[in-house]
Design an enzyme around this catalytic site. Structure first.
Site, PDB file in Angstrom:
ATOM      1  N   HIS A 203       5.490  -3.773  -1.803  1.00 13.81           N
ATOM      2  CA  HIS A 203       6.899  -4.166  -1.873  1.00 13.81           C
ATOM      3  C   HIS A 203       7.654  -3.869  -0.581  1.00 13.81           C
ATOM      4  O   HIS A 203       8.823  -4.241  -0.454  1.00 13.81           O
ATOM      5  CB  HIS A 203       7.591  -3.444  -3.045  1.00 13.81           C
ATOM      6  N   ASP A 233       0.676  -3.216  -6.071  1.00 14.67           N
ATOM      7  CA  ASP A 233       1.664  -2.836  -5.057  1.00 14.67           C
ATOM      8  C   ASP A 233       0.975  -2.245  -3.828  1.00 14.67           C
ATOM      9  O   ASP A 233       0.988  -1.045  -3.601  1.00 14.67           O
ATOM     10  CB  ASP A 233       2.657  -1.827  -5.648  1.00 14.67           C
ATOM     11  N   GLY A 314      12.609   5.405   1.090  1.00 15.07           N
ATOM     12  CA  GLY A 314      11.974   5.661   2.381  1.00 15.07           C
ATOM     13  C   GLY A 314      10.594   6.263   2.225  1.00 15.07           C
ATOM     14  O   GLY A 314       9.781   6.238   3.148  1.00 15.07           O
ATOM     15  N   SER A 316       8.409   5.117   0.072  1.00 16.96           N
ATOM     16  CA  SER A 316       7.497   4.055  -0.376  1.00 16.96           C
ATOM     17  C   SER A 316       6.314   3.905   0.566  1.00 16.96           C
ATOM     18  O   SER A 316       6.468   3.884   1.795  1.00 16.96           O
ATOM     19  CB  SER A 316       8.240   2.719  -0.462  1.00 16.96           C
ATOM     20  N   SER A 331       4.662   3.917  -4.969  1.00 14.94           N
ATOM     21  CA  SER A 331       5.211   2.636  -5.396  1.00 14.94           C
ATOM     22  C   SER A 331       6.694   2.769  -5.713  1.00 14.94           C
ATOM     23  O   SER A 331       7.535   2.170  -5.050  1.00 14.94           O
ATOM     24  CB  SER A 331       4.455   2.118  -6.627  1.00 14.94           C
TER      25      SER A 331
END
Length: 463
Positions: A203, A233, A314, A316, A331
């Site tokens: 993502h 993801d 941030g 992720s 995720s």
């Protein structure tokens, strides 16, 4: 004078004992280690294999999952006393439950077939023998009512819960990477044998997204060449700047420290894990569920790892790891690192298998083997055992020191497994307090010895 000395000795002893306790606590807290009694690394995999083997042997109609208990022992959920007896004969702990894994899998399939509601998530809670459906604060009363009707229709195997947070992806990490508007974290360095890549969250950006080491876009990292989101993801960012990659499998954990990754595996429920992110640094927690389905606003993602580790925007794409093994990339989730929350991770093994890559800097045939899962023929995975190997059985624990210039997981030259990270800012004061406390006890003992010597001399002089 005599009373003053007596009080001084007493105060000195009390202060010294108190100092030893405080110093011991500081030293204990300075080491982010696996809890006592919990198997880790190769031993942990062996323990988990006991439960997995029993699940495979007894079948999904007589079992309902397996996990590692707080004392490090394997637990297998079963549906009858004969199965429980067989589990105990094999040295594992048995818990007799009402619903089988076949029942729980059927429940998750029914939930997937229902109309999608953003802000919901569900996972099998092995210990509770339920499929737990969570709805965050964005889910309306009407959607909550409709989801409850679906759960009631399935039966008692489904439990509904409200979550005070909001399930969202964490775009905004180990080391940070930037686009013109967003920031994510590097997960792990991977390779297909010809090119090198960053493995991060899907993502974070579509194919073609360009990433930099800095917000000004002065230092190029590379571009996203493959991505899957929603559904799964994960994505690959191909290095286009040779200076950004140092060829190692080291993960940056902050404060100039790095941890060397020695392999990849799937986690087990109950396992302690660590996450690193550019926003919140190094955090730890436990795995609470596997094969989780999350309905983000952007779409549904399945097969995730659920943990109690916190995360914030941030983080992720940042790495999830334990004992030097790569487990997942961040995720999304709910909450933050002030109040706590739930964080979901894309399993590394699934991502690498789909992308046709392996961990960079890790020799093949050793620690880079990943679990593929035996499953039960359905979409829901029922085998949570970490089966990745540790490249020769593991490495000595340590914290390593960062000295590289590469971006992402390549930063630093850490040489130890994350199971024993030492925070020297807490460790050193603790050791100083212990040393001063021991000195105080020595002084108190010397004062007592001097008193005893004077008393002896007095007795000899006066008979």
């Amino acid at each position: 004078m005599k009373h003053a000395r007596r009080h001084l000795r007493r105060i000195t002893r009390i202060a010294a004992v108190g100092g030893l306790v405080c110093g011991g606590l500081l030293v204990s807290n300075a080491v982010a280690d696996e809890p006592a009694g919990r198997a880790a690394g190769a031993d942990g995999a062996a323990v988990a294999e006991v439960g997995t083997g029993l699940v495979a042997k007894l079948g999904t109609s007589r079992t309902a999952g397996t996990w590692i208990a707080a004392d490090g022992q394997p637990v297998v959920a079963v549906t009858d006393e004969d199965a429980a007896a067989e589990v105990r004969r094999e040295g594992a702990r048995a818990e007799v439950m009402r619903y089988s894994m076949r029942d729980l899998t059927s429940a998750t399939e029914a939930l997937r077939e229902a109309p999608r509601v953003p802000g919901t998530a569900w996972a099998v809670d092995y210990a509770a023998n339920r499929v737990v459906v969570q709805a965050d604060r964005t889910v309306s009363a009407g959607d909550w009512s409709r989801m409850t009707d679906v759960a009631d229709g399935i039966g008692g195997s489904v439990e509904m819960e409200r979550n005070a947070g909001e399930f969202r992806t964490k775009v905004n990490g180990a080391a940070p990477i930037f686009t013109n508007s967003d920031r994510c974290s590097v997960g792990f360095n991977v390779t297909d044998g010809q090119n090198d890549f960053v493995l991060t969250a899907g993502h974070c950006g579509p194919a073609g997204t360009t990433w930099f080491q800095d917000t000004g876009g002065a230092t190029l990292v590379g571009s996203t060449v493959a991505t899957t989101f929603p559904g799964s993801d994960f994505s690959l960012v191909q290095y286009e700047n040779p200076a950004a990659f140092d060829g190692t499998s080291t993960v940056d954990i902050g404060d100039g420290r790095g941890v060397r990754i020695i392999g990849a595996a799937d986690p087990v429920v109950g396992q302690q894990v660590f996450r690193s992110g550019s926003t919140t640094g190094l955090r730890s927690g436990q795995v609470t569920a596997l094969n989780v389905t999350v309905n983000y606003r952007e779409g549904t993602v399945t097969g995730l790892i659920q943990t109690t580790v916190c995360a914030e925007p941030g983080d992720s794409g940042g790495p999830l790891l334990a004992q030097g093994l790569a487990l997942g990339v961040t995720s999304g989730g709910s909450g933050d690192c002030t109040v706590g929350g739930t964080t979901f991770f894309q399993p590394v093994s699934t991502a690498m298998a789909a992308l046709g890559v392996r961990l960079a800097g890790v020799e093949t045939g050793g620690g880079n083997e990943t679990a593929t899962g035996s499953g039960d023929g359905t979409a829901d995975r029922t085998d949570p055992t970490p089966r990745g190997t540790e490249a020769g059985g593991g490495v000595p624990a340590g914290n390593g020191t960062g000295s590289g210039t590469g971006v992402g997981a390549g930063i630093g030259t850490g040489t130890g497994a994350v199971g024993s990270i030492v925070d020297y800012r807490t460790l050193v004061p603790g050791l100083v307090i212990i040393a001063l406390s021991l000195l105080g006890l020595t002084m108190a003992q010397r004062m007592w010895s001097e008193k005893a010597s004077y008393r002896s001399q007095y007795s000899q002089s006066w008979g």
